[in-house]
Every structure is written in C-alpha cells, then in structure tokens.
Design an enzyme around this catalytic site. Structure first.
Site, mmCIF file in Angstrom:
data_model
loop_
_atom_site.group_PDB
_atom_site.id
_atom_site.type_symbol
_atom_site.label_atom_id
_atom_site.label_comp_id
_atom_site.label_asym_id
_atom_site.label_seq_id
_atom_site.Cartn_x
_atom_site.Cartn_y
_atom_site.Cartn_z
ATOM 1 N N THR A 75 0.794 5.009 0.482
ATOM 2 C CA THR A 75 1.003 6.313 0.670
ATOM 3 C C THR A 75 1.324 7.159 -0.134
ATOM 4 O O THR A 75 1.144 8.388 -0.610
ATOM 5 C CB THR A 75 1.647 6.497 2.103
ATOM 6 N N LYS A 76 2.263 6.499 -1.136
ATOM 7 C CA LYS A 76 2.918 7.055 -2.244
ATOM 8 C C LYS A 76 1.710 7.429 -3.345
ATOM 9 O O LYS A 76 1.906 8.481 -4.074
ATOM 10 C CB LYS A 76 4.036 6.402 -2.998
ATOM 11 N N LEU A 128 1.517 -0.609 2.326
ATOM 12 C CA LEU A 128 0.941 0.455 2.671
ATOM 13 C C LEU A 128 1.991 1.639 2.105
ATOM 14 O O LEU A 128 1.607 2.630 2.012
ATOM 15 C CB LEU A 128 1.131 0.525 4.189
ATOM 16 N N TYR A 129 3.400 1.302 2.111
ATOM 17 C CA TYR A 129 4.253 2.254 1.544
ATOM 18 C C TYR A 129 3.834 2.845 0.269
ATOM 19 O O TYR A 129 3.632 4.173 0.084
ATOM 20 C CB TYR A 129 5.657 1.842 1.621
ATOM 21 N N ALA A 130 3.566 1.800 -0.636
ATOM 22 C CA ALA A 130 3.148 2.049 -2.009
ATOM 23 C C ALA A 130 1.828 2.819 -1.851
ATOM 24 O O ALA A 130 1.712 3.846 -2.594
ATOM 25 C CB ALA A 130 2.710 0.652 -2.688
#
Length: 441
Positions: free
Chosen positions: A254-255, A250-252
C-alpha cells in the site's frame, strides 16, 4: 393483443377456428404462465446479483473499519459552526515571519503529534485531523491531543476518507502545506484486517489528494511512505534508487502504491509531493504495537517476550531512528518542498516530486535492543526465541541517507542507547508515576 402473441396464435376461420381458439386459449395460458415464471426467475436472479454486489461493496467499505472502531461514528462527527471555525482559525494562526500553515493528518498519532508540536513551537499555524480509531489504546491518542491542546493545536476528529471534513477545513483555512501522516500502520496486522490498509493508505490518500489538487492555492504535500517498500531487497544500505517492486507485506504494497499515486497527482495536477521513507521510528509517546514498546511493558511486568530470528539463526536488525531526528527531517521536507503549480486542478508547470530515506544509518540487532531495555529497566527479560514466520517482516533494514543529507540537511544525532533511555524515562513517567495521565517532556 401484443404483436408477439399475434404472431404465435394467428386467427383461422370456421370450425377449426373454434378448435384453435381452445388450443389458443390453452397455449396462451401456458405461455403466460411460462413467461411469468421466467420473468420472475430472471428478476430474482437480478435481485440476488444486485444484493451480492451491494454486500460486496459494503463489505469493502465496512471491512476497513471492522476491527477499527471510532469513538464517534462518521455520521455523528460535528463540523462547522462559529465555535468550531474559531478554533480552527486560532490553531492555524501563524506567529512568525514567512511561517507555514500546515494541515497535519494523523495528528494524534506518534509522529503526527511530534511534528505538529514542533511546527507550532516555531510559530507555524497547525491544524490536525485524526479519526482516533482503536488500533491501539485511544487513551494514548487522547493524551497526545491534550498535550497539543496546551500549545493551541486543535485536532479535528474526522476521517481522511470523509470529504465533508476535508472540504470544510480547506474552506476555513488556505493551507500552504499538508503533512500527511495518517495511515494504517503495522506489518503483521495486515494479515488480520487487510481492507483497513486499502481503506486508509490508498483510498484515504486519494481522497486527500483530490482535495489538495482542487484547492486554490494548492498546498505542497509531504507524506509518510515507509522503508517497508524496499521489501525483499537484499542490497545494503537501502537507497532511493533501489528497486521497490517486491513488497514483503500488504502494508508495504500500500505504501508503494501510495508512491505511484502521488507521482500521478504530481504529473497530472502539479502538486508538489515529497515522500519520506521512515525507518523504524521510536521514542516517547510511541506506538504500543511496536516491539520496543511492547517489550518494555512485558519486561517490566515480568511477562515473556517473543524474539524473532531469521533463517540460519540470524538475528533480525533494524535501523532504529529516534523521533526527534525524524521530526527534523519532516520539518526540513516542508521547508524545502517548493510550490505546487496547479490551479483548480489544472497543472501550469512542472512541480517538485521527491522521495527521501529518513533513517539512522546504524542498524542494531533486536537482541541488542532487548539488552538495552533490560539495563534501563533493571530487569532481565524472559525470552522466547523463535524463527520468524512468513508474516511480512524482513530480516533487516538499513538506510542510505546521503540524498536527505545533501538536499534536506538531514543529520540524525541520537543513537539507540540514548533514545531508548529517553523512551524508558517517558514510559515510567507516563504509565507509572502519573498513572497514565499526560505529561510534558
């Protein structure tokens, strides 16, 4: 009598009228009762729906900070006033010819504090903003703030989602550039608190860009994307032209969303945008949640460390990039960013939109990194090797930096052995010699 009741109960003469009146009275009573009950039921349903909607919205807003507490609640953040504005103006003062005036978000963070200090030392005006959440020990963030204060860099305690704070900052200072480094970091934490990533990395980015597009003059924006956007890409080294539509976390995601959002603001509003894809940044004043930092702590204290291994017993590898090299890339991106072309949010001409990898181009396996720490700490690690779970991590990262070399003059010079030696020296100075007090480096 309302028209609806007249149609339902028409008048009739004579005896029948009396009987019908009785029936009419009974029927009207029953109808009113039924209508009243139905109305109350419908209102109850509506109330439940509105309550559920409110709770859903409130949950989205609150969940972003459910596990991230701020030392001062947003409603209690004090902004404005003569003393506050004086601190802002003093911090933003430029002390070199053709210097920049830069707002650094996430200024109390790892990369943010280093970039703010580098800009200030060369004579640029720098103002920071940070919410000082407790994703990791806030005392480290406060120590970075204390270090920056000795160089006359003022950090406003506020959230990038707080429009009041951003608006007031832009009222006081006409920033030429924004260095956007505030973000919810970490791949694995997204499985615990996913909303915090949406709140910071997407909603916060949009709030900041809205402020930038409406500013006059518009600042140029440089912001931190991530090597994580390459996701499941197995082509090495990773190039800016490679596909980034298969995020592994999910971090990826959002980026990657941030890259799409910034492109939109560049296209519609003329904001000059530069995205920097960082590759595993490490060094002094780093983030305690990162492997090299936590390994150092655990090895020194005799605690076991968990080393993940990929499928088929393949060691994980990372393109570790030393903080000083990253800072040089960030500063070069600011210096070459070009101007935004909007006025009052309206685009007059095309503005630069760029994305660069900032890495070291020399991936090192995690066991090799642990071996270096063992040497510098003069202590063997108690290793627990396990297969990497499906938590969003990827087997390896490897940056192709030829574009950044050509257009930014970016040239990393610090290998992992040298960088880890400097980190361990800082760690022992900060946590051991000075018992956690801020130290210069």
């Amino acid at each position: 009598m309302p028209p609806l009741e007249e149609d339902l109960f028409p008048s009739t003469p004579g005896k029948i009228k009396i009987e019908r009146n009785y029936n009419h009275t009974m029927n009207r009573t029953i109808h009113r009762c039924f209508t009243s009950t139905t109305t109350m039921f419908l209102w109850a349903l509506l109330l439940i729906a509105l309550t559920a909607s409110y709770m859903s919205i409130q949950s989205f807003v609150d969940s972003g900070t459910r596990y991230l507490h701020h030392p001062i609640p947003r409603d209690h953040v004090i902004i404005g006033g003569p003393h506050w504005e004086k601190q802002i103006r003093s911090s933003a003062q430029i002390h070199r010819s053709h210097g920049l005036s830069v707002l650094v978000t996430g200024a109390a963070g790892f990369v943010g504090s280093h970039v703010a200090l580098a800009l200030k030392k060369r004579g640029d005006g720098v103002v920071g903003v940070d919410n000082f959440n407790d994703y990791y020990d806030p005392s480290l963030k406060n120590a970075r703030r204390a270090l920056l204060a000795t160089h006359n860099v003022f950090i406003v305690q506020g959230d990038i989602n707080d429009e009041r704070v951003l608006s007031k900052l832009f009222d006081v200072v006409a920033f030429t550039h924004v260095m956007h480094l505030a973000a919810q970091a970490g791949v694995r934490y997204a499985m615990v608190n996913p909303h915090s990533y949406v709140n910071s990395n997407i909603a916060g980015l949009v709030t900041l860009l809205e402020q930038c597009k409406s500013a006059d003059p518009q600042p140029a924006v440089v912001w931190a994307s991530s090597s994580s956007v390459y996701g499941l890409n197995d082509k090495a080294p990773f190039s800016e032209s490679d596909r980034t539509d298969r995020p592994a976390s999910l971090y990826a995601a959002t980026k990657k969303a941030g890259e799409a959002i910034t492109h939109t603001y560049n296209h519609i509003h003329g904001l000059s945008i530069t995205g920097l894809r960082f590759f595993t940044v490490y060094g002094p004043w780093g983030r305690p949640d990162m492997a090299y930092f936590s390994f150092t702590h655990d090895i020194r204290h005799g605690k076991p460390i968990t080393i993940f291994r990929g499928k088929n017993r393949v060691d994980l590898a990372r393109d570790f990039t030393y903080i000083d090299d990253i800072v040089k890339g960030c500063v070069a991106a600011l210096d070459t960013s070009g101007k935004s072309t909007g006025s009052g949010g309206k685009k007059r001409a095309a503005a630069p939109y760029r994305i660069y990898n900032l890495g070291n181009t020399a991936p090192v396996t995690v066991p090799t990194m642990v071996g270096l720490l063992e040497r510098y700490l003069n202590k063997k690690a108690k290793k627990h090797v396990v297969t990497m779970p499906g938590n969003g991590d990827v087997p390896f990262t490897h940056a192709n930096i030829s574009l950044a070399q050509r257009e930014l003059g970016y040239k990393p010079v610090t290998d992992l052995s040298t960088g880890l030696r400097k980190f361990v020296d800082w760690y022992e100075s900060y946590y051991v010699d000075d018992h956690g007090k801020p130290v210069n480096y």
